[in-house]
Design a protein around this motif. Structure first.
Motif, PDB file in Angstrom:
ATOM      1  N   THR A  88       4.732 -23.465   3.475  1.00  0.00           N
ATOM      2  CA  THR A  88       4.945 -23.964   4.838  1.00  0.00           C
ATOM      3  C   THR A  88       3.586 -24.445   5.366  1.00  0.00           C
ATOM      4  OG1 THR A  88       4.471 -21.824   5.778  1.00  0.00           O
ATOM      5  CG2 THR A  88       6.792 -22.283   5.271  1.00  0.00           C
ATOM      6  N   MET A 148       8.691 -20.494  -0.339  1.00  0.00           N
ATOM      7  CA  MET A 148       8.270 -21.901  -0.392  1.00  0.00           C
ATOM      8  C   MET A 148       7.094 -22.129   0.567  1.00  0.00           C
ATOM      9  SD  MET A 148      10.779 -23.355  -2.253  1.00  0.00           S
ATOM     10  CE  MET A 148      11.437 -24.935  -1.728  1.00  0.00           C
ATOM     11  N   SER A 162      11.559 -26.518  13.065  1.00  0.00           N
ATOM     12  CA  SER A 162      12.094 -26.351  11.708  1.00  0.00           C
ATOM     13  C   SER A 162      13.594 -26.058  11.772  1.00  0.00           C
ATOM     14  CB  SER A 162      11.384 -25.197  10.980  1.00  0.00           C
ATOM     15  OG  SER A 162       9.996 -25.375  11.025  1.00  0.00           O
ATOM     16  N   PHE A 207      10.601 -36.537   7.521  1.00  0.00           N
ATOM     17  CA  PHE A 207      10.183 -35.428   6.666  1.00  0.00           C
ATOM     18  C   PHE A 207       9.546 -34.341   7.530  1.00  0.00           C
ATOM     19  CE2 PHE A 207      10.586 -39.187   4.208  1.00  0.00           C
ATOM     20  CZ  PHE A 207      11.074 -38.776   2.981  1.00  0.00           C
ATOM     21  N   VAL A 214      14.060 -23.894   4.144  1.00  0.00           N
ATOM     22  CA  VAL A 214      12.999 -23.592   3.187  1.00  0.00           C
ATOM     23  C   VAL A 214      13.008 -22.092   2.898  1.00  0.00           C
ATOM     24  CG1 VAL A 214      10.510 -23.649   2.878  1.00  0.00           C
ATOM     25  CG2 VAL A 214      11.661 -25.537   4.025  1.00  0.00           C
ATOM     26  N   TYR A 263       8.971 -31.486   3.204  1.00  0.00           N
ATOM     27  CA  TYR A 263      10.375 -31.437   2.758  1.00  0.00           C
ATOM     28  C   TYR A 263      11.184 -32.551   3.419  1.00  0.00           C
ATOM     29  CZ  TYR A 263       8.816 -26.785   1.406  1.00  0.00           C
ATOM     30  OH  TYR A 263       8.116 -25.746   0.848  1.00  0.00           O
ATOM     31  N   ASP A 268       3.129 -30.522  -1.298  1.00  0.00           N
ATOM     32  CA  ASP A 268       4.039 -29.423  -1.659  1.00  0.00           C
ATOM     33  C   ASP A 268       4.610 -28.700  -0.433  1.00  0.00           C
ATOM     34  OD1 ASP A 268       3.759 -29.933  -4.336  1.00  0.00           O
ATOM     35  OD2 ASP A 268       1.984 -28.644  -4.523  1.00  0.00           O
ATOM     36  N   THR A 309      14.507 -34.011   5.328  1.00  0.00           N
ATOM     37  CA  THR A 309      15.281 -33.344   6.399  1.00  0.00           C
ATOM     38  C   THR A 309      16.774 -33.664   6.377  1.00  0.00           C
ATOM     39  OG1 THR A 309      14.954 -35.202   7.896  1.00  0.00           O
ATOM     40  CG2 THR A 309      13.322 -33.428   8.008  1.00  0.00           C
ATOM     41  N   SER A 358      15.689 -27.173   8.485  1.00  0.00           N
ATOM     42  CA  SER A 358      14.951 -26.863   7.278  1.00  0.00           C
ATOM     43  C   SER A 358      15.515 -25.560   6.715  1.00  0.00           C
ATOM     44  CB  SER A 358      13.475 -26.725   7.635  1.00  0.00           C
ATOM     45  OG  SER A 358      12.935 -25.563   7.105  1.00  0.00           O
TER      46      SER A 358
END
Ligand code: ATP
Ligand code: MG
Length: 259
Positions: A58, A56, A45, A82, A52, A74, A71, A76, A50
């Motif tokens: 994970t 959010m 990550s 992603f 995040v 994400y 959901d 990148t 990331s």
């Protein structure tokens, strides 16, 4: 979607290095790639930048099914790549997996919803033989084992093969061995060190020559490529791309075969 796990049951074997550089190579080739950070250390990550926020979702929430998998995915900043990120709270999923009764099948189940969205799912694993690892082995179609060209690395290979065998024998995993990638292969000038040569030879004896990929040489360039977000070619070392070029070719052949 072809699901590939980078798995090796010791610390520092090159799992995350392989996952980052392979994910980027595949995305650059035009494949739509879902990288999954299944290690609570969350190095993947970090390397895929990331950012995040704490609230959010994970991989923890995706595992537990408290959010839809979409959901937890994400962008990148890299085209076609992603990420489902992790953080250290992922450690708490271990108890959840062991009490669920279907822990080894859960990650595969969750990923199923994405099977027509992504071409390739690439999972980075933690180093322990944990419930998370079982679920990764259960989800993977192909397993790539990076291991250091040292005695410790060889031990990691043997332990990893043993863990895969345990789950394939009871029918929980259908994973194939994609291959072994020797990591930190040491050369001094034009000469490979004795230890690297012997250890890679042992790996070949263990899995067969055709399942050992070109090695990742001991080199600061790989670390720089990851920390600076550059390709090895851009850093003036195109020859170090070879393990990833071979892997991409190999995976392209598998994907074409599956169609
Ligand atoms: P962990 O089990 O802790 O998750 P890992 O198997 O993911 O470890 P990496 O984090 O990929 O292993 O690599 C281990 C270390 O080796 C890292 O500190 C990384 O920066 C370093 N490293 C990466 N590539 C090379 C290389 N080619 N030569 C030398 N060191 C390297
Ligand atoms: Mg790692």
């Amino acid at each position: 979607m072809l699901t590939i796990a980078c798995l090796s049951l010791s610390g520092g074997q090159g799992k995350t290095t392989t996952a980052v550089l392979l994910a980027k190579s595949l995305a650059q080739k035009g494949y739509t790639v879902l990288a999954v950070d299944a290690d609570p250390q969350s190095n993947l990550s970090t390397f895929l930048e990331s950012d995040v926020g704490e609230e959010m979702p994970t991989l923890l929430e995706v595992f537990k099914g408290t959010v839809a998998i979409a959901d937890g995915i994400y962008a990148t900043g890299i085209d076609h790549l992603f990420l489902i990120p992790s953080d250290d709270a992922l450690d708490t999923v271990q108890d959840y997996l062991s009490s669920s009764g279907v822990g080894a099948m859960l990650l595969g189940k969750r990923l199923e919803a994405m099977k027509t969205v992504f071409d390739i799912c690439l999972i980075d694993s933690p180093p322990q033989r944990s419930q998370i690892c079982k679920s990764i082995i259960g989800a993977a179609h192909q397993i790539l084992i990076p291991c250091e060209a040292t005695v410790k690395g060889y031990g990691s290979l043997v332990r990893t093969l043993d863990a895969i065998k345990e789950l394939t024998e009871i029918g929980v995993s259908q994973a194939q061995l994609l291959g072994v990638i020797p990591f930190r292969d040491r050369w001094v000038g034009n000469n490979q060190t004795h230890e690297s040569r012997m250890c890679i030879q042992e790996m070949i004896t263990e899995v067969g020559k055709e399942l050992v990929f070109p090695s990742i040489r001991e080199s600061e360039r790989y670390k720089q490529a990851i920390s600076q977000g550059k390709t090895l070619s851009a850093l003036g070392a195109p020859e170090l791309e070879s393990p990833f070029e071979t892997l991409v070719q190999h995976l392209t052949a598998i994907i074409e075969d599956n169609h």
